[in-house]
Design an enzyme around this catalytic site. Structure first.
Site, PDB file in Angstrom:
ATOM      1  N   LYS A 174       4.770 -10.347   6.292  1.00 13.34           N
ATOM      2  CA  LYS A 174       3.680  -9.986   5.374  1.00 13.34           C
ATOM      3  C   LYS A 174       4.294  -9.112   4.293  1.00 13.34           C
ATOM      4  O   LYS A 174       4.470  -7.911   4.449  1.00 13.34           O
ATOM      5  CB  LYS A 174       2.556  -9.227   6.081  1.00 13.34           C
ATOM      6  CG  LYS A 174       1.330  -9.175   5.189  1.00 13.34           C
ATOM      7  CD  LYS A 174       0.634  -7.846   5.131  1.00 13.34           C
ATOM      8  CE  LYS A 174       1.158  -6.776   4.281  1.00 13.34           C
ATOM      9  NZ  LYS A 174       0.955  -6.861   2.824  1.00 13.34           N
TER      10      LYS A 174
ATOM     11  N   GLY B 277      -0.903 -10.982   1.892  1.00 13.23           N
ATOM     12  CA  GLY B 277      -2.287 -10.538   2.011  1.00 13.23           C
ATOM     13  C   GLY B 277      -2.350  -9.033   2.084  1.00 13.23           C
ATOM     14  O   GLY B 277      -1.324  -8.356   1.964  1.00 13.23           O
TER      15      GLY B 277
ATOM     16  N   GLY C 149      -2.702  -5.291   3.645  1.00 15.57           N
ATOM     17  CA  GLY C 149      -2.160  -4.665   4.844  1.00 15.57           C
ATOM     18  C   GLY C 149      -3.183  -4.559   5.954  1.00 15.57           C
ATOM     19  O   GLY C 149      -2.884  -4.832   7.119  1.00 15.57           O
TER      20      GLY C 149
ATOM     21  N   VAL D 285      -3.918  -8.885   6.945  1.00 14.93           N
ATOM     22  CA  VAL D 285      -2.795  -9.648   7.514  1.00 14.93           C
ATOM     23  C   VAL D 285      -1.878  -8.735   8.337  1.00 14.93           C
ATOM     24  O   VAL D 285      -1.504  -9.068   9.466  1.00 14.93           O
ATOM     25  CB  VAL D 285      -2.004 -10.351   6.381  1.00 14.93           C
ATOM     26  CG1 VAL D 285      -0.787 -11.076   6.937  1.00 14.93           C
ATOM     27  CG2 VAL D 285      -2.906 -11.317   5.625  1.00 14.93           C
ATOM     28  N   GLY D 286      -1.564  -7.570   7.783  1.00 16.61           N
ATOM     29  CA  GLY D 286      -0.696  -6.624   8.494  1.00 16.61           C
ATOM     30  C   GLY D 286      -1.320  -6.196   9.811  1.00 16.61           C
ATOM     31  O   GLY D 286      -0.666  -6.200  10.858  1.00 16.61           O
TER      32      GLY D 286
ATOM     33  N   GLU E 150      10.654   2.020   8.787  1.00 17.65           N
ATOM     34  CA  GLU E 150      11.499   2.547   7.702  1.00 17.65           C
ATOM     35  C   GLU E 150      10.549   3.207   6.714  1.00 17.65           C
ATOM     36  O   GLU E 150       9.856   2.520   5.962  1.00 17.65           O
ATOM     37  CB  GLU E 150      12.271   1.397   7.030  1.00 17.65           C
ATOM     38  CG  GLU E 150      13.278   0.705   7.936  1.00 17.65           C
ATOM     39  CD  GLU E 150      14.481   1.579   8.285  1.00 17.65           C
ATOM     40  OE1 GLU E 150      14.662   2.636   7.658  1.00 17.65           O
ATOM     41  OE2 GLU E 150      15.224   1.194   9.202  1.00 17.65           O
TER      42      GLU E 150
ATOM     43  N   CYS F  39      13.057   4.912  -1.626  1.00 22.60           N
ATOM     44  CA  CYS F  39      12.878   5.779  -0.456  1.00 22.60           C
ATOM     45  C   CYS F  39      14.033   6.760  -0.330  1.00 22.60           C
ATOM     46  O   CYS F  39      13.874   7.865   0.157  1.00 22.60           O
ATOM     47  CB  CYS F  39      12.777   4.927   0.792  1.00 22.60           C
ATOM     48  SG  CYS F  39      14.122   3.751   0.920  1.00 22.60           S
TER      49      CYS F  39
ATOM     50  N   GLU G 150       6.831  13.321  -0.952  1.00 24.02           N
ATOM     51  CA  GLU G 150       7.468  12.197  -1.625  1.00 24.02           C
ATOM     52  C   GLU G 150       6.609  11.790  -2.815  1.00 24.02           C
ATOM     53  O   GLU G 150       5.440  11.435  -2.654  1.00 24.02           O
ATOM     54  CB  GLU G 150       7.603  11.023  -0.647  1.00 24.02           C
ATOM     55  CG  GLU G 150       8.351   9.860  -1.237  1.00 24.02           C
ATOM     56  CD  GLU G 150       8.389   8.664  -0.294  1.00 24.02           C
ATOM     57  OE1 GLU G 150       7.333   8.278   0.231  1.00 24.02           O
ATOM     58  OE2 GLU G 150       9.488   8.118  -0.099  1.00 24.02           O
TER      59      GLU G 150
HETATM   60  P1  NAD Z   1       2.551   1.241   2.029  1.00 28.66           P
HETATM   61  O1  NAD Z   1       2.724   1.914   3.327  1.00 28.66           O
HETATM   62  O2  NAD Z   1       1.347   1.515   1.236  1.00 28.66           O
HETATM   63  O3  NAD Z   1       2.589  -0.336   2.218  1.00 28.66           O
HETATM   64  C1  NAD Z   1       3.670  -0.973   2.872  1.00 28.66           C
HETATM   65  C2  NAD Z   1       3.196  -2.275   3.462  1.00 28.66           C
HETATM   66  O4  NAD Z   1       2.259  -1.992   4.508  1.00 28.66           O
HETATM   67  C3  NAD Z   1       2.475  -3.188   2.467  1.00 28.66           C
HETATM   68  O5  NAD Z   1       2.867  -4.518   2.696  1.00 28.66           O
HETATM   69  C4  NAD Z   1       1.012  -2.974   2.831  1.00 28.66           C
HETATM   70  O6  NAD Z   1       0.195  -4.068   2.497  1.00 28.66           O
HETATM   71  C5  NAD Z   1       1.102  -2.795   4.346  1.00 28.66           C
HETATM   72  N1  NAD Z   1      -0.036  -2.133   4.979  1.00 28.66           N
HETATM   73  C6  NAD Z   1      -0.919  -1.277   4.413  1.00 28.66           C
HETATM   74  N2  NAD Z   1      -1.858  -0.900   5.329  1.00 28.66           N
HETATM   75  C7  NAD Z   1      -1.542  -1.521   6.492  1.00 28.66           C
HETATM   76  C8  NAD Z   1      -2.120  -1.530   7.798  1.00 28.66           C
HETATM   77  N3  NAD Z   1      -3.202  -0.828   8.089  1.00 28.66           N
HETATM   78  N4  NAD Z   1      -1.530  -2.271   8.756  1.00 28.66           N
HETATM   79  C9  NAD Z   1      -0.407  -2.972   8.489  1.00 28.66           C
HETATM   80  N5  NAD Z   1       0.176  -3.022   7.268  1.00 28.66           N
HETATM   81  C10 NAD Z   1      -0.383  -2.297   6.281  1.00 28.66           C
HETATM   82  O7  NAD Z   1       3.885   1.575   1.198  1.00 28.66           O
HETATM   83  P2  NAD Z   1       4.255   1.126  -0.272  1.00 28.66           P
HETATM   84  O8  NAD Z   1       3.433   1.907  -1.226  1.00 28.66           O
HETATM   85  O9  NAD Z   1       4.250  -0.358  -0.369  1.00 28.66           O
HETATM   86  O10 NAD Z   1       5.790   1.579  -0.343  1.00 28.66           O
HETATM   87  C11 NAD Z   1       6.194   2.857  -0.644  1.00 28.66           C
HETATM   88  C12 NAD Z   1       6.618   3.599   0.611  1.00 28.66           C
HETATM   89  O11 NAD Z   1       7.599   2.864   1.310  1.00 28.66           O
HETATM   90  C13 NAD Z   1       7.260   4.930   0.289  1.00 28.66           C
HETATM   91  O12 NAD Z   1       6.798   5.902   1.184  1.00 28.66           O
HETATM   92  C14 NAD Z   1       8.740   4.655   0.517  1.00 28.66           C
HETATM   93  O13 NAD Z   1       9.509   5.784   0.802  1.00 28.66           O
HETATM   94  C15 NAD Z   1       8.689   3.706   1.654  1.00 28.66           C
HETATM   95  N6  NAD Z   1       9.947   2.955   1.711  1.00 28.66           N
HETATM   96  C16 NAD Z   1      10.825   3.176   2.735  1.00 28.66           C
HETATM   97  C17 NAD Z   1      12.047   2.505   2.776  1.00 28.66           C
HETATM   98  C18 NAD Z   1      13.059   2.729   3.862  1.00 28.66           C
HETATM   99  O14 NAD Z   1      13.984   1.930   3.975  1.00 28.66           O
HETATM  100  N7  NAD Z   1      12.962   3.768   4.666  1.00 28.66           N
HETATM  101  C19 NAD Z   1      12.352   1.600   1.767  1.00 28.66           C
HETATM  102  C20 NAD Z   1      11.437   1.416   0.744  1.00 28.66           C
HETATM  103  C21 NAD Z   1      10.230   2.073   0.744  1.00 28.66           C
END
Ligand code: NAD
Length: 481
Positions: A178, A209, A211, A214-215, A253, A287, A387
């Protein structure tokens, strides 16, 4: 080279990738795809629902019955095909990242290439895994965990998909991905590329889709054994909690607030540009971004002057232009988030050395912010603790080496860190006291076999090379009497 741009009519994506084919979405919600450089709609994507997700999980489950028993030689061949298929489309993948995400072309190219390299890195790591060990009447084997669900963030979507897929394929797992809904165009280009790898049907499934639709289905579905997630701490916490109901194996991550320790013997003409590169890479939407720069009090004035000088290399503008250092934020929401932190920093009493609130001069369209450096920051301020995920750097002064290490570790995060100094022994000594999954010395660097992942709130588990593969394995022992 200027990045090739994807031009033309508004693109419409209405399918998911299930069981080796592009199939029409059952979910009906349609979302705009917006180019953040111009703030314009460039496409529409039909988002999947629970039904699409369940179809994908069923396909992966069927495929696992065979693929879960594949040999490492077969997996190596598939990894090579994935590598070749993705390699054939590097320019298109980079262009999609520039167009949909506003990734600066130089960095976007690097991200795409790192993703592609993950397939060859996983192939190279296959012999490192102790697949079978025997002693006396005992045989221990490493077994694929089962169907893996993968959920990615938007800031380097192609890299996350390739990394997670490479590790899972090497382990013998089948997958349902996803991707971030903010990366639909990039995902489409990547999956069209990977389709050419002629994979066994059902090995790779992709449902774009929301989060929480689909997540959440992936996290709750009992046929999914493992979740590998890249994203925010808040969503990571939800996944860990909800995944417990079906005893999911979980890799998270998450975010960071990475320290860069500039030691008092650092050569500023190299150290300051290196520190700024780490702070502003991927327009600060990384990140691992080194967003806290720890500077010895004795050198603070000199560092401030060096920062002012070096900032000239971080031009804001068209991400497709190779001279651009900082592109737009991915969305209006992200733009506003960064603005709110810049305001908060000023309210907390930090001093703006460079940048500040609002759009950069002469740039009115799109979600551009001013790359901003704060000085007079203490480690208790929100701009030092939270962050921001934008090009905002906090400079924090320290008294001694021990003080620098204490400040570096005084964070709920522990993903990445950097140490800058000319005495390598000393830099290593400092690095060994930092509680982060990775510490680089003297510049941002990468090694596809070195583990990637966080201490503390930066996550659970590791990716890359053999560490990434191990995250998709279970251990089985057979004992004869
Ligand atoms: P996010 O947590 O908002 O979304 C990440 C993913 O999770 C998306 O695909 C989203 O649709 C999904 N999601 C949202 N709610 C969900 C739920 N309830 N159940 C399952 N899935 C769900 O993060 P973002 O805004 O897309 O990305 C930024 C964040 O990601 C920052 O905090 C960044 O530091 C982190 N990040 C970490 C790494 C790493 O390698 N450690 C790399 C890149 C980004």
């Amino acid at each position: 080279m200027k990045a090739p741009t994807r031009t033309g009519a508004i693109e419409s994506i209405t399918t998911h990738y299930i069981d080796g084919a592009f199939v029409e979405s059952h979910g009906r919600e349609v979302m705009d795809i917006i180019n953040p450089t111009r703030g314009e709609v460039i496409g529409r994507v039909t988002l999947g629902d629970e039904e699409d997700t369940r179809l994908a999980i069923a396909a992966a489950t069927r495929a696992f019955a065979t693929y879960g028993r594949s040999t490492t030689e077969e997996r190596a061949k598939i990894l090579r095909r994935l590598h070749d298929a993705a390699s054939a489309r590097v320019d298109e993948l980079t262009a999609a990242m520039v167009e949909e995400y506003g990734g600066v072309v130089q960095f976007a190219g690097l991200i795409v290439q790192t993703g592609i390299n993950a397939f060859s890195a996983a192939e190279q790591a296959l012999p490192e895994i102790p697949w079978t060990r025997r002693w006396d009447k005992t045989t221990v084997t490493m077994e694929p965990v089962g169907v893996a669900g993968m959920i990615t963030a938007w800031n380097a979507n192609a890299l996350f998909i390739c990394l997670k897929l490479a590790s899972a394929v090497a382990a013998g797992c089948t997958v349902v991905i996803k991707p971030s809904e903010l990366s639909s165009l990039q995902t489409r280009v990547l999956i069209e590329a990977l389709h050419e790898a002629d994979l066994p049907p059902g090995l790779l499934n992709v449902v774009t889709g929301r989060g929480n639709v689909v997540g959440a289905e992936l996290v709750r579905n009992p046929d999914v054994a493992k979740i590998s997630f890249t994203g925010s701490v808040a969503v990571g916490e939800t996944i860990m909690r909800d995944g417990a109901a079906t005893m999911k194996r979980i890799t998270l991550e998450l975010g960071g607030k990475s320290p860069t320790i500039l030691l008092d013997d650092a050569a500023l003409d190299q150290a300051v540009p290196a520190a700024l590169t780490m702070a502003f890479m991927n327009s600060g939407q990384a990140c691992a971004a080194g967003t806290r720069l720890l500077v010895p009090k004795s050198r603070l004035d000199a560092v401030k002057q060096s920062i002012r000088d070096a900032m000239r290399s971080f031009a804001v503008g068209d991400p497709a232009d190779p001279k651009t250092g900082v592109g737009p934020m991915v969305s209006q929401r992200q733009y506003e988030r960064v603005q709110s932190y810049i305001r908060k920093g000023i309210e907390e009493g930090a001093e703006v050395l460079v940048g500040g609130e609002g759009h950069p001069e002469g740039v009115d369209a799109g979600y551009f912010v001013k790359p901003t450096v704060f000085v007079n920051v203490n480690n208790e301020m929100a701009i030092a603790r939270e962050e921001i995920f934008g090009p905002v750097l906090s400079v924090i002064a320290y008294d001694s080496e021990d003080d620098a290490i204490r400040i570096a570790n005084d964070s709920r995060y522990g993903l990445h860190a950097a140490v800058l100094g000319t005495d390598l022994q000393r830099a290593r000594r400092v690095a060994s006291q930092i509680r982060s999954g990775r510490v680089v010395i003297n510049a941002m660097t990468d090694d596809p076999q070195a583990p990637w992942g966080g201490f503390k709130y930066s996550g659970v588990g590791r990716e890359y090379g053999r560490y990434g593969i191990e995250a998709f394995l279970e251990t089985r022992a057979i004992l004869e009497s």
